[in-house]
Write a protein that holds these residues in place. Structure first.
Motif: not given
Length: 140
Positions: A63, A86-87
């Motif tokens: 990702g 991340k996210d």
């Protein structure tokens, strides 16, 4: 620029290099860098332009990660500090400083480190820190 990350036995974990054969040595951070592990593309690192803070996008097989700079010392900004997310979740903080001479304490040091909140991506954080140190001429 070519960076190899080795384990304690000297085995290569990953290798980072510019996509271009002759990248811009005056501004290496303007290039896109690819990271390979076991001969396969693991991630790419590219600086995002036009952001308030210095930001890199790390597109990986796991990702997208974003590394955003923050100032740790206002009066003497002698470091390069990034929060990796991340996210929207903080995964790590990486930091590196220029060489500082502590004459009374043994000479020159270059403090660098990683504060990992998710060790699953430790190789990625380490390569990003090595990239920062090698691409930032003022950190050398």
């Amino acid at each position: 620029m070519k960076i190899r990350l080795l384990d304690e036995d000297g085995e290569e974990l990953a290798e980072l290099h510019s996509r271009k054969e002759n990248y811009n040595y005056k501004d290496p951070m303007s290039q896109t860098f690819d990271v390979y592990s076991d001969g396969e593309l693991f991630c790419s690192i590219k600086q995002l332009k036009g952001n308030k803070h210095d930001t890199f996008k790390i597109s990986s097989v796991n990702g997208d990660f974003y590394a955003t700079s923050f100032m740790a010392v206002i009066k003497a900004n002698v470091s390069s500090n990034y929060i990796i997310e991340k996210d929207g979740e903080r995964k790590a903080i990486v930091f590196g400083s220029v060489k500082i001479n502590f004459e009374d304490a043994g000479g020159w040091i270059q403090p660098c480190g990683i504060c990992s909140m998710d060790d699953d991506y430790l190789v990625l954080y380490t390569l990003f820190e090595l990239f920062l140190i090698n691409a930032s001429h003022w950190l050398k």
